[in-house]
Write an enzyme that holds these catalytic residues in place. Structure first.
Site, PDB file in Angstrom:
ATOM      1  N   ASP A 160       5.786   3.713  -5.011  1.00 51.15           N
ATOM      2  CA  ASP A 160       6.929   3.077  -4.322  1.00 51.15           C
ATOM      3  C   ASP A 160       8.113   4.000  -4.002  1.00 51.15           C
ATOM      4  O   ASP A 160       8.520   4.801  -4.843  1.00 51.15           O
ATOM      5  CB  ASP A 160       7.543   1.983  -5.197  1.00 51.15           C
ATOM      6  CG  ASP A 160       6.550   1.075  -5.846  1.00 51.15           C
ATOM      7  OD1 ASP A 160       5.353   1.178  -5.560  1.00 51.15           O
ATOM      8  OD2 ASP A 160       6.986   0.244  -6.667  1.00 51.15           O
ATOM      9  N   GLU A 214       6.539  -8.285  -6.493  1.00 46.43           N
ATOM     10  CA  GLU A 214       7.144  -7.009  -6.873  1.00 46.43           C
ATOM     11  C   GLU A 214       8.179  -6.584  -5.825  1.00 46.43           C
ATOM     12  O   GLU A 214       8.174  -7.061  -4.692  1.00 46.43           O
ATOM     13  CB  GLU A 214       6.065  -5.922  -7.016  1.00 46.43           C
ATOM     14  CG  GLU A 214       5.028  -6.242  -8.098  1.00 46.43           C
ATOM     15  CD  GLU A 214       4.016  -5.143  -8.345  1.00 46.43           C
ATOM     16  OE1 GLU A 214       3.784  -4.814  -9.523  1.00 46.43           O
ATOM     17  OE2 GLU A 214       3.429  -4.609  -7.380  1.00 46.43           O
TER      18      GLU A 214
END
Ligand code: FRU
Length: 454
Positions: A17, A194
Site C-alpha cells: 500500500d 481496509e
C-alpha cells in the site's frame, strides 16, 4: 519482470500500500508498506520516495522501520501547521505520521504517531499508542484536517476490518481521540474492509454542491475478483458520514467501484493539496497473487497518480480520474498497420466498438474489446503466475458519457481510462518482451494514436 518506467517501484524488495501521501513545500511524499529485508510481505515498515511532479520519484532511506516490538502497517501523514501535537521546536514545522502499530506480542492493532521536523527525511517514533480499541483488526488510519463552519479539528477514518466498519474519531492534538461515529457494514461486504479515505469534492466544480466521498478497499470479493475498491458519495457534517443513496450490507449490485480491474488496491489521496486537487495513488496488485508476481529484485508497483473529480454521470455524481503522465513522443505505425510499442506508452483509441490485441513477441496476447455498453480486457492467456491470475475483466460503461479510450501501458501493466475517466480498469499483465499493438476489425489504424512516454 523488468522495472516499470512510469510507475513507482522501489529499487529492491517488497512493496504494497501507499502510505502517508503528503504534499509539503513543493514536494510530494509517497511512503509505502515496505519490507527492507526481502521480497515477501514481512518486516512491514514505511519506505519513502518523493517527487516534484508525481512522475519522477527519488527513493529515500526507510522512514519508519519495524522493530522487535511492532510492525508498521498502513496510515497517513499530515502537516501539523499549528503544532497541535507539540512536536515542533521554535521555527520548525512537524510532519506527523499516524500509522497502525501491530504489537509483536499481542497482535493488537493500535494507532500511533511518528514525527519529522526535517521535511520528512527522518522520523522519530512517539512510542505509545494514541488510540487502542483492544482490537486485532483496527487499522489504516487516514487523518485529515476538518474545517467545519464553526470549528477546525483532526478527523481520523480507520477500519474495523473484519466488522466491515469505518470508524471515525476526532482530535485537537493528534494524541487524544474522541469517538464520532461508525459507517457500515453496507454495500460490498464480501471481504474485509481496509484503507479508508474520506474527502470533499465539488460536483462538476460547483463550490455550491460539495459532496464527501468515502473510499473503502475490500479484499477479497471485489468486482473483478480478489482485492478492489468501492466508493460512496454522501455528506459529512463533521461527525457522521451519510450516503446519498444508502445501501444495505450485501447490496453489491448498486455499489460504485473505483476501478474495474484486478490491480488497483489500497488507494488513498494526498493530504496537503487544495481540495480541488484530489490526487490518488493505489497499489497495483491483488492479494490473490501479489506474493507470486514475478520479481526481479523488487516486487510491487503503484498506479500512476490520478487526479480525481466528481462529475455528473447518468444522473449522479461519480468519481472521474485523469492520469498524471509525462510528455509523450508520437510513435508511427509500421507499414502493416501495427505498432511495436515502446516500453511505456500512452494509447488513444476512438470508435464506438472495436478490438485491439497486445501481443508479446513469441508469447501470449491480451485482448481489449469494447462496445457502447462495456469494455472487456482479457488476460486469460497469461498463465504460470498463479491459478487465480488469468482473468477477463468487464467494465460496464455509462449511458450518458462517451469518449475515447486512453491506455497507459508500461512494463508489467495496463491502465484503461474510459468515458472521460469515469471508468478505469487497472490490470497487471506480465509482458516479458516487446509488445505489438494490432487493431482488429472494425478498429482501424486511423483510430489509434500512440505516444512513447519518457
Ligand atoms: C492492505 C493492508 C492493510 C494493512 C497493510 C499491511 O493491503 O492489508 O490493511 O495495513 O496492508 O501491509
Amino acid at each position: 519482470m523488468s522495472r516499470p518506467l512510469v510507475h513507482f517501484t522501489p529499487a529492491h524488495n517488497w512493496m504494497n500500500d501507499p502510505n502517508g501521501l503528503l504534499f509539503h513545500d513543493g514536494r510530494y511524499h509517497l511512503f509505502f508498506q515496505y519490507n527492507p529485508e526481502g521480497i515477501g510481505h514481512a518486516n512491514m515498515s514505511w519506505g519513502h520516495a518523493s517527487s516534484t511532479d508525481l512522475i519522477d520519484w527519488t527513493e529515500h532511506p526507510v522512514a519508519i522501520p519495524c522493530d522487535e516490538n511492532e510492525q508498521i502497517f498502513s496510515g497517513s501523514a499530515v502537516v501539523d501547521e499549528g503544532n497541535t501535537a507539540g512536536f515542533a521546536g521554535p521555527g520548525e514545522t512537524a510532519l506527523v505520521a499516524i500509522y497502525t502499530s501491530v504489537s509483536a506480542v499481542t497482535g493488537i492493532q493500535s494507532q500511533t504517531l511518528a514525527y519529522s521536523v526535517d521535511d520528512g527525511m527522518t522520523w522519530t517514533k512517539y512510542g505509545t499508542p494514541v488510540l487502542d480499541r483492544g482490537s486485532k483488526d483496527f487499522r489504516d488510519p487516514k487523518v485529515f484536517r476538518y474545517r467545519g463552519p464553526s470549528d477546525d479539528y483532526w478527523v481520523m477514518v480507520a477500519v474495523e476490518a473484519v466488522d466491515r466498519q469505518v470508524v471515525l474519531y476526532r482530535s485537537d492534538d493528534l494524541r487524544e481521540w474522541t469517538f464520532l461515529s461508525v459507517y457500515g457494514p453496507a454495500g460490498a461486504v464480501d471481504g474485509i474492509w481496509e484503507c479508508p479515505d474520506l474527502f470533499p469534492l465539488a460536483v462538476d466544480g460547483d463550490s455550491g454542491d460539495v459532496r464527501w466521498v468515502l473510499v473503502i478497499s475490500m479484499s477479497p470479493g471485489a468486482i473483478a475478483g480478489g482485492s478492489g475498491t468501492q466508493y460512496i458519495v454522501g455528506r459529512f457534517d463533521g461527525v457522521a458520514f451519510t450516503a446519498d443513496v444508502p445501501l444495505a450490507a450485501g447490496e453489491s449490485d448498486a455499489v460504485d467501484w473505483l476501478d474495474f480491474g484486478r490491480d488497483c488496491y489500497a488507494g488513498v489521496t494526498f493530504n496537503g493539496l487544495p481540495d480541488e486537487r484530489r490526487t490518488f495513488i493505489a497499489w497495483m496488485s491483488n492479494w490473490d497473487y501479489a506474493r507470486e508476481w514475478p520479481a526481479e529484485g523488487a516486487r510491487g508497483a503503484m498506479t500512476v497518480a490520478r487526479r480525481l473529480s466528481l462529475t455528473m454521470v447518468d444522473g449522479r455524481p461519480q468519481l472521474t480520474a485523469a492520469p498524471v503522465l509525462p510528455d509523450g513522443v508520437v510513435v508511427e505505425s509500421s507499414a502493416d498497420g501495427t505498432w511495436l510499442l515502446p516500453d511505456a506508452a500512452r494509447i488513444e483509441i476512438t470508435g464506438r466498438a472495436g478490438e485491439v490485441e497486445l501481443i508479446v513477441r513469441d508469447g501470449p496476447k491480451a485482448v481489449l474489446s469494447w462496445t457502447p455498453e462495456e469494455v472487456v480486457l482479457d488476460r486469460t492467456a497469461f498463465i504460470g503466475i498463479d491459478d487465480s491470475f488469468p482473468s477477463r475483466e468487464r467494465m460496464p460503461l455509462p449511458v450518458t458519457v462517451t469518449g475515447s479510450l486512453t491506455l497507459v501501458v508500461d512494463r508489467g501493466s495496463v491502465e484503461v481510462f474510459a468515458a472521460g475517466g469515469s471508468r478505469t480498469l487497472t490490470d497487471l499483465v506480465p509482458w516479458n518482451g516487446p509488445v505489438t499493438l494490432v487493431p482488429r476489425e472494425p478498429t482501424t489504424r486511423e483510430s489509434i494514436a500512440v505516444q512513447a512516454l519518457t
